[in-house]
Design an enzyme around this catalytic site. Sequence first.
Site, PDB file in Angstrom:
ATOM      1  N   ILE A 128       0.803  -1.060   0.189  1.00  0.00           N
ATOM      2  CA  ILE A 128      -0.045  -0.048  -0.028  1.00  0.00           C
ATOM      3  C   ILE A 128       0.716   1.422  -0.088  1.00  0.00           C
ATOM      4  O   ILE A 128       0.508   2.453  -0.678  1.00  0.00           O
ATOM      5  CB  ILE A 128      -1.055  -0.053   1.216  1.00  0.00           C
ATOM      6  CG1 ILE A 128      -1.991  -1.190   1.094  1.00  0.00           C
ATOM      7  CG2 ILE A 128      -1.701   1.056   1.329  1.00  0.00           C
ATOM      8  CD1 ILE A 128      -2.713  -1.207  -0.294  1.00  0.00           C
ATOM      9  N   ALA A 167       5.076  -7.940  -3.339  1.00  0.00           N
ATOM     10  CA  ALA A 167       5.179  -7.423  -1.902  1.00  0.00           C
ATOM     11  C   ALA A 167       4.316  -8.656  -0.985  1.00  0.00           C
ATOM     12  O   ALA A 167       3.232  -7.934  -0.128  1.00  0.00           O
ATOM     13  CB  ALA A 167       4.787  -6.237  -1.679  1.00  0.00           C
ATOM     14  N   ASP A 172      13.479  -9.851  12.712  1.00  0.00           N
ATOM     15  CA  ASP A 172      12.803 -10.622  11.775  1.00  0.00           C
ATOM     16  C   ASP A 172      13.144 -11.682  11.680  1.00  0.00           C
ATOM     17  O   ASP A 172      12.000 -12.737  11.233  1.00  0.00           O
ATOM     18  CB  ASP A 172      12.843 -10.069  10.224  1.00  0.00           C
ATOM     19  CG  ASP A 172      12.297  -8.570  10.154  1.00  0.00           C
ATOM     20  OD1 ASP A 172      11.768  -7.887  10.953  1.00  0.00           O
ATOM     21  OD2 ASP A 172      12.574  -7.883   9.044  1.00  0.00           O
ATOM     22  N   ALA A 207      11.179  -2.774  12.366  1.00  0.00           N
ATOM     23  CA  ALA A 207      12.403  -2.409  12.779  1.00  0.00           C
ATOM     24  C   ALA A 207      12.463  -1.948  14.234  1.00  0.00           C
ATOM     25  O   ALA A 207      13.350  -2.395  15.205  1.00  0.00           O
ATOM     26  CB  ALA A 207      12.528  -1.138  12.112  1.00  0.00           C
ATOM     27  N   HIS A 224      -4.677  22.750  21.979  1.00  0.00           N
ATOM     28  CA  HIS A 224      -5.401  23.270  20.826  1.00  0.00           C
ATOM     29  C   HIS A 224      -4.821  24.462  20.109  1.00  0.00           C
ATOM     30  O   HIS A 224      -4.251  25.264  20.728  1.00  0.00           O
ATOM     31  CB  HIS A 224      -6.953  23.750  21.520  1.00  0.00           C
ATOM     32  CG  HIS A 224      -7.797  24.444  20.600  1.00  0.00           C
ATOM     33  ND1 HIS A 224      -8.650  23.433  19.727  1.00  0.00           N
ATOM     34  CD2 HIS A 224      -8.258  25.620  20.187  1.00  0.00           C
ATOM     35  CE1 HIS A 224      -9.211  24.282  18.887  1.00  0.00           C
ATOM     36  NE2 HIS A 224      -9.013  25.543  19.103  1.00  0.00           N
TER      37      HIS A 224
END
Length: 467
Positions: A187, A271, A313, A321, A446
Amino acid sequence: MNHSSFDLAVIGGGPGGYVAAIRAAQLGMSTALIERDQLGGVCLNWGCIPTKALLRSADVLRHVRHAAEFGIKVSAPEVDLPAMIERSRSVAGQLNKGVVHLMKKNGVTVLSGHGRLKGEGTIEVTERNGTISSIAARNIIIASGARPRRLPGLEPDGKTVWTYRDALVPSSIPRKLLIVGGGAIGIEFASFYHAIGAQVTVVEMAQRILPVEDADVSTQVETSLKRQGIQLRTGNRIKRATRDNDSWFVDIGDDEGGRSETLRVDVILVAAGIVGNVEDLGLERTAAKIEKTHIVTDAVGRTGEPGLYAIGDVAGPPWLAHKASHEGLICVEAIAGLASHELDPACIPACTYSHPQVASVGITEAQARAKGYTVKVGRFPFVANGKAIAMGATEGFVKVVYDARTGELLGAHMVGEDVTELIQGFVIGKTIETTEAEMMRAIMPHPTLSEAMHEATLAAYGRVLHA
């Protein structure tokens, strides 16, 4: 052969390995780091960092295209692909040099080559020129990472079939790009290539893109991408792919034999997940177990072999990571005998840097209900947030999931502008086991996007103010 002895040796210099080496050096351990390619690993050199540089270029391009909406007159922008790539590679190169400096600063011995376990705490290091040396270490951490999963018939050639690495350095913009896989990587690249002018189609086997995210998030992103012009084919898989001169003809369809479609594309980007780098490490000499290309470990990285650890991984999902780096810290501190904590998967944030961005931590609403929780769910749209309106970035929302009985924050899920920078607030909340009471008492500045975090919590308890 040259022999040296260390308290700790780390095989792999990615975000897990080099962070582990730094922490070990801080704790007074003599430390060696073995890396066969580039320090920083895939993430820094060919993943997280350079993709974000390209995505930033795409963001700037979008802003310029919409400059008139902000009262600014500019000529039509042009895409300079070589310059985008050069900047991306420069960013990666700068950080690579930074890691080299950190190794020197902390006194870590860096060995360039492929590390292979030879038994009894010995590692054989083979350099690119074939020179072989060996070192000994009382403890060894494997942080060898992972690589893209290959699909039969779609072996990458760097020209018309890409991995993510090829997608970072294209020679030209594909006219029609097919991306196989609708997870975060797919994506993100869909967002980038669509922004610079490619016609993009994403094929995903699951029934929705970003299938690990909350269903509401997936629906919002799908709506946004389709509105931009990106084609999505969920619940589909590739049944056949045929090369004909400069084009690929790809047959896609569902497993029920219903929908079927043939796409003609110039380039295919695969992917579709990753596999762990467990080969040629000498693991067969150890008692370490491998399941589905990943090394099995306990909560602090121990394998079945005394003195042998694995992180990142190669040790399994989530393949992130920051998860690898944190595992490195936990593992090294356990080796040093310090009181350490176990990694809590529910506190690991996930981010997708697409347009719009996605960020989450904890479990989804569906997962919470499946676990038996009675939940309170709140949503607040950015279209009702003053800062978002001022920015012209009203797409998306913040969603929170609380345990109705205890008020525990179970999960937070966001879609929108810069939500990857907002999620840290909920990560801290999860880590310190916050409840809705603390989130309601927190005073958000804000005008900021962070006010949507506060409002979403109020919405979960029927107290929303601005929607």
